[in-house]
Structure formats: C-alpha cells, structure tokens
Design an enzyme around this catalytic site. Sequence first.
Site, PDB file in Angstrom:
ATOM      1  N   LYS A   7       0.827  -1.219   0.000  1.00 34.08           N
ATOM      2  CA  LYS A   7       0.000   0.000   0.000  1.00 34.08           C
ATOM      3  C   LYS A   7       0.858   1.266   0.000  1.00 34.08           C
ATOM      4  O   LYS A   7       0.445   2.303  -0.510  1.00 34.08           O
ATOM      5  CB  LYS A   7      -0.939   0.004   1.209  1.00 34.08           C
ATOM      6  N   SER A  34       2.035  -9.808  -0.619  1.00 33.58           N
ATOM      7  CA  SER A  34       1.586  -8.415  -0.571  1.00 33.58           C
ATOM      8  C   SER A  34       1.691  -7.757   0.790  1.00 33.58           C
ATOM      9  O   SER A  34       1.803  -6.541   0.881  1.00 33.58           O
ATOM     10  CB  SER A  34       0.147  -8.317  -1.082  1.00 33.58           C
ATOM     11  N   GLU A  85     -10.323   6.284   2.058  1.00 32.82           N
ATOM     12  CA  GLU A  85     -11.175   5.256   2.665  1.00 32.82           C
ATOM     13  C   GLU A  85     -10.265   4.160   3.177  1.00 32.82           C
ATOM     14  O   GLU A  85      -9.145   4.003   2.700  1.00 32.82           O
ATOM     15  CB  GLU A  85     -12.127   4.688   1.601  1.00 32.82           C
TER      16      GLU A  85
END
Lengths: 394, 394, 259, 259
Positions: A95, A376, A117
């Site tokens: 991210k 990830s 969000e």
Amino acid sequence: MNAPEVFMDKPDASGRFGDFGGRFVPEALMTACLELEVAFNDAWNDDAFVQEFYDVLHTFGGRPTPVTELSRLSRHLGLRIYAKREDLAHTGSHKINNVVGQTLLTKRMGKPRVIAETGAGQHGVATATAAARLGLSCTVYMGELDTQRQALNVFRMELLGATVVPVTSGSKTLKDAVNEAMREWVTCVKDTHYCLGSVMGPHPFPWIVREFQSIIGREASRQLTEMGVGTPDVVVACVGGGSNAAGIFAGFANTDARLVGVEAAGGAAIATGSPGVLHGMRSMLIQDEFGQIEEAHSVSAGLDYPGIGPEHAYLAKAHRAQYEAIGDDEVIPALQLLSELEGIVPALETAHAVAWLIREAGTTLAPGTSVLLNLSGRGDKDVAQVREILRGAS
Amino acid sequence: MNAPEVFMDKPDASGRFGDFGGRFVPEALMTACLELEVAFNDAWNDDAFVQEFYDVLHTFGGRPTPVTELSRLSRHLGLRIYAKREDLAHTGSHKINNVVGQTLLTKRMGKPRVIAETGAGQHGVATATAAARLGLSCTVYMGELDTQRQALNVFRMELLGATVVPVTSGSKTLKDAVNEAMREWVTCVKDTHYCLGSVMGPHPFPWIVREFQSIIGREASRQLTEMGVGTPDVVVACVGGGSNAAGIFAGFANTDARLVGVEAAGGAAIATGSPGVLHGMRSMLIQDEFGQIEEAHSVSAGLDYPGIGPEHAYLAKAHRAQYEAIGDDEVIPALQLLSELEGIVPALETAHAVAWLIREAGTTLAPGTSVLLNLSGRGDKDVAQVREILRGAS
Amino acid sequence: MTGLEVTLRAVRHRGRRAFVPYFMAGTSNEWLRHVEAAANAGADAIEIGLPFSDPMMDGVVIQEAAKRSLDRGTTLASVVGELASVDVGVPLVVMTYYNVLLHGGLERSAAMLAQVNVRGAIVPDLPPEESSEWSSACAPHDLATIYLVAPSTPNERVAMVAQRTQGFCYAQGRMAVTGTTSEEGDGASVAAAIRAVSDVPVYVGIGVSTPEQAQRAASYSDGVIVGSALVRRILDGATPNDVEDFVRSFRRALDASHE
Amino acid sequence: MTGLEVTLRAVRHRGRRAFVPYFMAGTSNEWLRHVEAAANAGADAIEIGLPFSDPMMDGVVIQEAAKRSLDRGTTLASVVGELASVDVGVPLVVMTYYNVLLHGGLERSAAMLAQVNVRGAIVPDLPPEESSEWSSACAPHDLATIYLVAPSTPNERVAMVAQRTQGFCYAQGRMAVTGTTSEEGDGASVAAAIRAVSDVPVYVGIGVSTPEQAQRAASYSDGVIVGSALVRRILDGATPNDVEDFVRSFRRALDASHE
Ligand SMILES: Cc1ncc(COP(=O)(O)O)c(C=O)c1O
Ligand SMILES: Cc1ncc(COP(=O)(O)O)c(C=O)c1O
C-alpha cells in the site's frame, strides 16, 4: 493481421480498459478527475517527479523489496516459488507505493490535504504515514464496524496525526467508506485530494494506482533475471481491489507468464459477479438481479470488497489473466504453512494466493513450475484474528 | 607514546573488553562456550559463511535497510537527523540480523535445535522465524508475566512452529527467562544452540552478537558517505542489552563521532548500576548493596533488563561512548512526535533515543549537529500499550 | 593442601563414604538447628547455600529456598553472624554465586567466612578460568575453592579442573541444574574420569535424592551431596528431628554399602 | 426538444417559478399518496427516487429513505407497477444511479419508465461523457436526460453540459451531496453561469430546504428542487396532508417572490 495486443498500457481517453473503467462520477467531481488526469500525466512524464517517487520509496519506503526463494515451501509443493516481499515495505504492505505516489502528486497539485477510505486500516495507515511525512492534513473514512474490529489501526492512524471518521451508513464497512469518502470529497475537492487505495474508482485512479504499484512488477522482473530465473511460468497475487496484483502483473503482462489473481470466495467479483457500475467505474460487481450491490464476506478485511478494479475485469475478459476464488477455510492452513516452513507470517489477504498454490500444486501446476508469488503484506495485523479463529476451531 | 586504542575489535582471549566480559558459566556450559568460540571464529573467517550470512539478510531479511533523512523532525529540533531503518528489517527490528547469523552457525555446528530467551517477544519471534526458515526446532523461554502481557507474540512464535515455555521463577520476566534458558541449555547443550538475543551473556556471545549486528553500522557508514553526509557528529541508539547500539557503534567506533547509548531510567545499568557478575558476564548491573540483582522497570519491555552488554560497560569506562537515561514520561511524547512528523511509529525502545534528541536539542546538541539515529524497531508491537497509557493519562 | 582436603581425605582413609547435605541459609528461624541435626546424624561436611537472586545453576526447589531466604533479609553478613554462634564439628562449605562474594568484596568475604569456620566454597558460575581473584582471596584463609566436573567436560579439561580443585572435586551427576530425579545419571563416568587423573576425593552431586541413589553413587565415588531432596522437605516444614532422620537414612545406606 | 422541456418552458413562460419536490419511491405504503398530495398542492414536476444500495451523491436523509425502501423490496419494476395506477397531472422525473438502470437493461428501463409517464431522468453518477448509451435508449421514448452543473464546473464545461441537458438544467446549489443546510450556497453563481450560455430552464437543488431559501433561489433561477427536507418529514411520519401543507408553503413563497 493485427499487431499483438499490448496489455497494461494506458487506458483510452475515456479511461476505458476494453469495456471497463470510465468515470461515473457526479458532475461535482468531474473536474477534479479531469484535473487529476492532467496532473498525473504531467507528473509521470516529468523525470524529476518520477525520480522523487523512486527516491522516497527507496529511502523511506524500503524499496527495492527483495525476492526470496521459498525453498522449503517449494520442496513441500514440488514447485519453484519466489516471493516478492512487499511485507517488508514500510507499514507492512504494498500500500505504501501508491500513497507515496499520490501524496507527492497532492503536493504537486498544491493541495494541503488528503482523504482516504480504509477497510481493515492498511490503506488508512499507509495514507496517514505518507501524509505525515509531507505534513499534509489527513482524514480517513472507515466503516463503523471496522473501526470497532480494528480499533488498534484507528489509534495507529491517530498517532500518525490523521483524523479517523467512522462511517455509519450502509453496511458500515469498506464499500460504505468509499461512498462516504466520495461524498466528503464533493465538499472539499478544491483543496483536498482523494487518495484512493486500490486500482478502482473513476478514471484516472485505476491507472494512477496501477502505475504507482507497477514498481513491484518491474523490480521483480529485474530481480528474477538477476537470479537467473527469467520469466516465471506463473505470477500469482491476491485481489481485493486489485492493486498489488496489478502492480506485479505490470512487470509480466507482455510475457508468456500465466497471470493469476486470487479473490476471496465471498467477494469474488470475476467468478460470481456481473458487469455493473459502482464507485465511479464500470467493472465486475457482486450484485443482485436488480443491480443492488451485495456485501462481500471474507475472513480477510482487505479482500472484503464487492468489486474489482476495471483493468482486471478487462484482463479476465481478454483471457490475459485468470481469476480464482479461495474460501476462508483454505486460508488459515495456508498462512500456517508459510509461517512454519519459511518464517514469514503473511497477511490473510496474501494467504489466499498461497492457498491457491497449495490447491493447484501437482494438478494444474506441474512439478517444477516456477512461480512468482506477490507476498503483498505481513500478517502482524491479523495475528489476533487468526488466534481467535483457531481457538474457535479447536 | 602508545598507539591510539582501537575500539570494538575482538575481545581478549578470556573474552574481556577491558575489565568486562568473561565467561562466568557453570562447568557444564563451559565446553559449549569454548566450542562456540571456535566455531564462530572459523565461520567468520570463512568467506562462504560470511557471504551466506549477507545473502540471507539481503534476500530474506530485507537488507540493506535504508537511511532516511528525517527532514521534518530535523527542522523541528534544529538538527540534521538521519535514521537507520532497522524497523524495515524482517520481523520489525534489528533482531533478525543476529538470529540469521546464529541459526546459520547452528546449522554449521550440526545442531538441529535452538533455544532462546525473550522479554516482550521480539527476539523470540525473530529466533522462531530464522529457525523456521532452516527447519531447526525452536523453544523459547519467556517469563510467565510476559507471556500474559504479550500473548499475541506467544501465538506468533507458535505460528512459526516454535514452542514457548512460560518461566515461573523469580520475577517471571526477561531476567528469569535468561536464567531458565541457561538452566535448560545445561540439559541439552549437546544438540542445542542457545541463541542469545543481545550483546550479553558469557563470551563469546557479546562478541558474536556484536559482529552479526555490526552490519548495521557498516551499512550506515557507507550510506552516509554516499549521501554526502560523511561521519555524523553523533550516533545515538537505545540500549537494552545493547545489541542495536553495538551494531551501529561498530561502524563509527574509530571515527570522531560522539557515540550515545540511551537506557531506560528504570534499567540504567551504566548510570545507576555498579560492576557485578550476572548471566555469565562481568558488567554493570542494577543491584542492591548485597549483590542481589534488582528488577528493571521500564514502559518498554525490550529495555527492561538490569544489565548491559560488557562491551558497553567498557566503552563507558574508556569514555568512548556515553550512556544516558530516559524516563518513561519522556518516551510516549517522543514516539508521538516521530510518528506525526515523519510517518514512522517507532518501537518504545527506539523512542528512548528519540527522546534523548528532543531533550538535548539546542542544549548539548548545537543547531545543525548531524545525528545518526538507530531506528531499531517499529512500534506496531507497542501500539496497544501506548493506547492504554494515553487513555490512562487523559 | 587445604585443611578441608586434609579432613576429607581422612574420612576416605577411614573407609567411610562421605555424606554432604545442603542447606539454604536463612530459610527459617530454625535453619541452624537443621544444620546441627545433620551434623549429629553423621554428615561429614555441610554445604551452606548463600542465597542469590538469580541462581542459574539451581532448579525450582533451591530457587524457592533462595527466594524465601532473601525475603527474610538474609545476607552474607547475617549468615556469618549466625554461624558464629554454632560449632557443628564438621567442615562447612558455602555454595553461592560469584556476585554475592564480589559485592561483599572478595577479600572481606573470604575473611568473614573463614572466621566462622567455613572451609571451602563452591561457586558454580566461577569456572577455573575466571577464579584467580577469588582463589587469591581465599588462600590466606585456607578456604578451599571447589570446582565441578560436568558430564560434558572433555578429558583434557577434567585433568585441569581436577588439578585445580581444592578439598574435593564435585562430580556433576547429570546434565541438569540442581533438582531431584529418578533417572540414572552420568555420575559414574564423570567420577571415573576424575579418578583417572587425580586422587582428590570425588563427591557426586546433582540428582542424588534417595538413599538408594546415594548407595549407588558411593560405589564409584568418595561421597555424595544431597541438596534439593532435603531442601524440599525443609520448605515443606521438616523439623530438626525430621532432618536427623533424613540424614541418618543416607548415613545408613552409605555405611551399609561399604561393609 | 423533449416534451419535458416544452412543458417546463411553458411554466416559465407563464411567469411561474417551478417547484419540484423529491420523493423516494417505496418508503411506505402511502408514498403514492404523498406524490399526489404534492401535485395537488402545486408542484410543477415531481422527482421520484429509485433506491440504490450505494447512493454516492446522497446525504444521510436520502440514504435512510433508500435503505427503508430497499428493505421493503422496492425495485424499478415495482415502482413502475405502482406508478401505472396514478396520473398526477404533472411530469415525473426519476432520480437514480446508473447501475439500477443498467441492470434493468437500458432500453427496457427507459421503455418501462416512459410507459408510466416518466418524462425524464436524473442519474447523478452519469456525466455527459458516459451517457451516450443511456441517452440513445431514452430518445425513442422522449425521456429527457437531465444533467447537473456544479459549483466546481468550469465555464467551458458549463456550456457543454447546458447544451446537452434536456428538460432543465440542474444547478447544484452547493458543493455537497443532498441534505439540508442553512448556509447560503453557490446557487446564484451556478445559475448565472448556465444562463450565460443557455436559455434552458435552470432549477436550483441540493441544500434548498426552507421556503425562504427557495424564494431566494427563485430570484436567480427558474425553479427549485427540494428533497431532503421533505423526505426527512416523510421518514418521520408525515401524512399526505402534511405533505400538502409543506408543498403549499413553498408554493406560496415562490409565488409571492414573483409578484
Ligand atoms: C496485505 C494486503 N494485500 C492485499 C490487499 C488487497 O488490496 P489490493 O487488491 O488492492 O492489493 C490488501 C488490502 O488491504 C492488503 O492489506
Ligand atoms: C526494537 C528494539 N530495540 C531495542 C531493543 C533492545 O535490545 P538491544 O539493546 O539488544 O538492541 C529491543 C529488544 O527487544 C527491541 O525490540
């Protein structure tokens, strides 16, 4: 005869990847989307901006993340598995790549504030992190249910100076947090950038986020070459909105590698969804016969989304990538296996991709198949939940 | 005239750094310590071993960790601060460097098993991680109180395949976990390596751990040179046992840099201790007038140790490094400041070093002073505790 | 040769297997009565534990005793003060950790102990390599420094340790810290290794907890040391009479084995 | 020119400021009575909301109404079915999100709506750039596609939107989603921008909740749309009579302003 199609290039002028994508937003946001497209185009063609993006990811974000050969898991499954270690990036997942890019873009556009969000809080924490670094003000919208389930992540964002707003509408989870962020963006779009967390939403977001995440695939491709592995037979990644998958696919879209995205069975937009429009994009969605969006249900908050990024919908339709679904029951054993054999506790999201490997090893994945797994994120955020689940099961 | 003293070289044949160090162990462990010294000497002079150590830290551990310029904190404090980002290493702190080295050594010695002590669980998780990767069996001793306070870390170790044994003796915390690991080591020393977690214990542990951790300082030195910073005016690190401090000091011991170790006020072995023998070493200890060891008390579990590594005791006595104490009340604001200004939530341990910078900026640290801060670990493990503390305070 | 060794060699010379019980000093008001009872019942020497907060070589029983003793305020000085009031007629040997001696001051500690007829010291975290300062402090007071040989000690090292130990050589009966066990240990091979290189008296300790075990150990050594089994009873409320019975049972077993 | 626009231009031509109340279809059994009451009380057109699960452009009031309606099983087909039973005498305009129409099938949805005298549609997540398919589906049925102009819309874009809107142009009174407010909004400048480039009727909506606000908005536009203030009352239990009173109060204010 046509030239062979080039995958994962720029979308067309209307922001379409084939039939999917577009810009289905209220007029009030249309200008911001158009301006953002111009600003990103400009920045992404500016060597200085690109260099700063790389530099920040390098000196602050922990890039390049390594590729780790998973020798013991490989032996166990009869495959050759290489993991791209996004779990080692700052804040614990891929991210950070996107938020570093978008906050730099925010600064470049002269906006002093971002909103975002978040579901479980990973993207919220990442956004708060990148915003803190640049001194941008930051507000994060999070479903009220999620603020309760992930109270520690709320506090983490607050530590980073962000304001967290619980969203009480709808199902009070991620989908509603996106709605609310969009609604709030309408009120402050002039001085605020909406830092969207995955390859979703209206154009140009799916493109921007994919471009910022493509560093994963480009690094991995170079690293595998250096390791003498070359192009892997399979590239596999979990898919919530689809940003980590898009990021790693981007490095292999125009090779022979088989690309596999793994969705949570309870949010499998490709396997069980149909085309529709939500959150500014035309894509595959889980919805009822009347076009009402259904709630996704997954043990992993990061895959708990009823849609998928439009470019994935396109890659599926074009048969360039395949999308599989993994149920909650296969996820925990996969997380345990990777932890025990390799000393890496993956995020529950990531464990979906591992579970797919476990399921297919020896059947559709012939012995010796080389696999690039996008690891990830790390599982620290999930440890308490996994403990509860295993306790409940025993 | 004497040649100038060389710091942080090999200890003498008796494992002494000046007056400190040595090998104060039961006869039953003496042979293991002697053999370990031979094995390490041999390995550390074997290019293949050293290369494997570096390779594993590179491809698995996430090294090199970056050096991040902390621009906003620097501006805030009037300093030039560079952070060595051990928080980005696998498992979230510098602890991985040591355990990768010791588990490789374990394999080389032909032992199939490791044991370790842990306080809050960081070293335990790291050991379980490195053991899982090599398929070594792993048992971790942890004070019973700590297993309750850090139940999630217990589960994390179990996920990684380790067995966690609660230690019910003494104060039921770190000090007792070390005692118990030593006691258990006596029973299984033949096939088991004791993977000690800091630059403490009997010779050759303080030396081995420092050597494995010295990669921090060597990397940082090279990185600062590349960044054009050169030798910093100050190198600062928090000190529990002292491994992260030793690791970064090792890169600057023979430069002009001022070396500063920051202990927790409730466990400040240099500031408030006296020489003594504990856990196999002669060092500075917190003890009463009769030589009974006192319990350390710190908000940060990783600094909750009544001793300090013997080489630090020596560096203090030789005036090569200085050791300062920071109280719990200064730690939380420091953690908050770094989080808000830089988007990095540090471990509570690390926050001690930050707090010292905040305290000294503008007084003993003149404006413009360049500082290398060892950001030894990330704060994810501490977020719940910090939340409780701030709640209690408000 | 230290006075302690002279005495213990004499015991051996008499054809007697030595019995050395261990007491943690200061566990109760009565602890000296326990010591006296043991001497009356035929102990040949008595080990007195001086409590340390972090007894690395001790199992749960002696850990508990140390904690109880420390909680009652026991110090090296307080033990010396109490010992000054008794004369049990057999040699006393202290067992403690180095930091207790170090903090009392090595010279001062040695002098104080010698003053109350302590004749030797076992310091389990002080191997020969580290003990020169302590040995120097002991020498003027004829205080013996007693070393252990462990099952893990290689032969060359056994020779060194056996050569440097004074009074007796402590043959560690198993690879473990103090405590009770029913397992047959490594005492025989350890004792044999020591005897192969030295004629210093060899006492087996660690893991000897019953008269039967003691009898077996005595068959290949010069004596036995019993700690945890006795301390457990004392922690559970044993009276001096109980201690006397306990010691006598060992005495009988050892004497019988030797008839 | 669409039939809707012909009708609404005629309203303007009569010197009348249009009043357009909004109702969420299906919030209760009585919802059609509310619609009729509004028509009786002088509404010039009526907006009918078709509920969507994720109403991105709506504030809490209309979100709540949509949820209530969906929970009652409302669908595009059920609304059409109900509308078939009434004729309120003023044009109906639906407001919904694109996915509802898309999933019904664009052609089919347009045909169904036109069948029950719906004359236009506002689809807030369908900007002109994305609406060609929907517009094509509407054309054969004389169903107007109504676009919004927002305070953030730049002038060149205002021209494009105003040129493409049908029936009327929706001037968004403030940068916000639907909801009530007491703030003076941006309606005046938005309306002026539209009027500068087009003579299509301009109605101000979003943030108009009182007769006074409506009166002010009417001074620079051709009419007003009132949603949340009315829906709030209905959610709280307003009867058709209450709705009539509510609409009449706006009617009076608008008519007064124009005398
Ligand atoms: C570790 C991790 N992996 C995957 C995802 C799913 O997001 P995406 O599909 O955009 O990569 C998330 C989202 O929170 C995540 O935290
Ligand atoms: C992040 C971090 N920093 C520092 C320490 C203290 O250990 P040392 O002084 O050996 O570096 C710990 C110990 O757990 C730690 O977790």
